[in-house]
Motif scaffolding. Structure first.
Motif, PDB file in Angstrom:
ATOM      1  N   MET A  61       0.724  -1.343  -0.224  1.00  0.00           N
ATOM      2  CA  MET A  61       0.393  -0.032   0.276  1.00  0.00           C
ATOM      3  C   MET A  61       0.990   1.365  -0.011  1.00  0.00           C
ATOM      4  N   ARG A  62       0.071   2.479  -0.522  1.00  0.00           N
ATOM      5  CA  ARG A  62       1.251   3.752  -0.730  1.00  0.00           C
ATOM      6  C   ARG A  62       0.928   4.422  -0.548  1.00  0.00           C
ATOM      7  N   CYS A  72      -8.337   7.253 -10.320  1.00  0.00           N
ATOM      8  CA  CYS A  72      -8.569   6.542  -9.160  1.00  0.00           C
ATOM      9  C   CYS A  72      -9.757   7.103  -8.310  1.00  0.00           C
ATOM     10  N   THR A  95      -8.410   4.272  -3.573  1.00  0.00           N
ATOM     11  CA  THR A  95      -8.119   5.823  -2.787  1.00  0.00           C
ATOM     12  C   THR A  95      -8.421   5.834  -1.589  1.00  0.00           C
ATOM     13  N   ARG A 143      -4.411  -1.089   5.231  1.00  0.00           N
ATOM     14  CA  ARG A 143      -3.992  -2.074   4.077  1.00  0.00           C
ATOM     15  C   ARG A 143      -4.148  -3.701   4.339  1.00  0.00           C
ATOM     16  N   ILE A 157      -6.870  -2.205   0.228  1.00  0.00           N
ATOM     17  CA  ILE A 157      -6.158  -0.995  -0.859  1.00  0.00           C
ATOM     18  C   ILE A 157      -4.857  -0.224  -1.032  1.00  0.00           C
ATOM     19  N   ALA A 158      -4.923   0.359  -2.327  1.00  0.00           N
ATOM     20  CA  ALA A 158      -3.820   0.355  -2.908  1.00  0.00           C
ATOM     21  C   ALA A 158      -3.231   1.231  -2.426  1.00  0.00           C
ATOM     22  N   ARG A 159      -3.951   2.966  -2.116  1.00  0.00           N
ATOM     23  CA  ARG A 159      -3.503   4.066  -1.888  1.00  0.00           C
ATOM     24  C   ARG A 159      -3.627   4.526  -0.340  1.00  0.00           C
ATOM     25  N   VAL A 160      -3.493   5.719   0.251  1.00  0.00           N
ATOM     26  CA  VAL A 160      -3.749   6.125   1.062  1.00  0.00           C
ATOM     27  C   VAL A 160      -2.920   7.660   1.546  1.00  0.00           C
TER      28      VAL A 160
END
Length: 321
Positions: free
Chosen positions: A1-2, A17, A50, A82, A86-89
């Motif tokens: 996760m980014r 996104c 996101t 995570r 989910i890919a990004r926060v």
């Protein structure tokens, strides 16, 4: 996760996104439902999911002395998000600059120009921007007016589990009452606190019950009292113990502290990062007339915790990963 700390850290490939916005304190079953719906829309559009959140939480900025007790510190929140794929926060610092940003400017700068959101999922009571003037209708207007580069908005209404309304407030209320079973139903897991072991005053050693002092990273604790607990982070699997969360009135303590006595354990663990899982509330914290009276009560608490934790399936709850 980014993890993206602020709009200034966006990269070109972060654009495009599906997104949701909120504090997500506790990352409970309602939040999990939000993430699942968001991920479904992401798969349909071929876009990453996101989560947009804030640090500190908005009420901690506006009313620091009256903000509700945190269920999860930032590290715990990110770990739980995570876990759900989910890919990004996008983590936004909530301070004077963000609080004074007009709602329409916030939506355009972050959602349109920054993230390039194509689908947005928000709660039915979501408010944002200076004076909390932004709402679902404003987001829908901005998303529609942007045309081909805009976004669709969905209003996520109250989520229930059976007939129970799920919210961070209800989790806090259950923890405050010591109703760990209801808190677990709402969270989808036992309630846990993570923190690093620091140095205490070593009073526990003088009465035969040495404790690990775990940093709460909270101004106020969401629960208080004496509990049977399971502790992870010692490379030996979950270890049983008894814990006190409170102000230690017998020794004139100030501020909330989490102190854990681990059964049949005698090692120096300063600096270790532990996860304390609360399994049963034994009693409220109270002031004792002497250290001997306190020692006798701790012995009773420890015996009760041992008996409870020795029961079937007490040590088998899944850890946060």
């Amino acid at each position: 996760m980014r993890l993206i700390r602020g709009i200034h850290n966006l990269r070109p490939d972060d654009r495009g996104c599906v997104a949701t916005i909120g504090t997500f304190d506790g990352v409970h079953l309602g939040h999990r439902a939000v993430f699942q719906r968001l991920l479904g829309h992401g798969r349909a559009l071929g876009l990453p999911a996101t989560v947009i959140t804030f640090e500190p939480q908005p009420l901690e900025f506006f009313t620091p002395d009256h903000a509700p007790a945190r269920l999860t510190r930032l590290r715990e929140k990110l770990q739980a998000i995570r876990k759900y794929g989910i890919a990004r926060v996008m983590l936004l610092e909530f301070g004077p600059r963000l609080a004074s940003t007009e709602a329409a400017a916030f939506a355009r700068q972050l959602l349109l120009e920054g993230l390039g959101v194509r689908y947005l999922l928000v709660g039915d009571d979501f408010r944002f921007g200076r004076g909390r003037t932004g709402d679902y209708e404003l987001l829908r207007t901005i998303g529609t007016q942007a045309g081909a580069v805009g976004f669709a908005v969905e209003n996520l209404h109250t989520i229930t589990h059976g007939e129970e309304r799920i919210s961070s407030t209800r989790v806090r209320e259950a923890l405050y009452r010591g109703d760990l079973e209801q808190a677990e139903r709402l969270l989808g897991r036992p309630y846990r606190i993570q923190g690093r072991v620091g140095h205490g005053d070593r009073r526990g050693r003088t009465i035969g019950f040495p404790t690990a002092n775990v940093d709460l990273h909270r101004r106020v604790s969401p629960l208080h009292g004496v509990f049977a607990v399971q502790v992870r982070g010692l490379d030996t699997g979950p270890r049983p113990g008894v814990a006190n969360v409170g102000t230690r009135p017998t020794v004139g303590g100030q501020g909330y502290r989490l102190e854990v006595h681990l059964f049949d354990f005698d090692q120096e663990i300063y600096g270790r990062h532990l996860e304390v899982e609360f399994r049963l509330k034994l009693r409220d914290e109270r002031r004792f007339g002497s250290f001997e009276e306190l020692r006798r009560q701790i012995a009773l608490d420890a015996a009760a915790a041992r008996e409870y934790l020795a029961g079937p399936a007490r040590c088998n709850a899944d850890p946060v990963t």
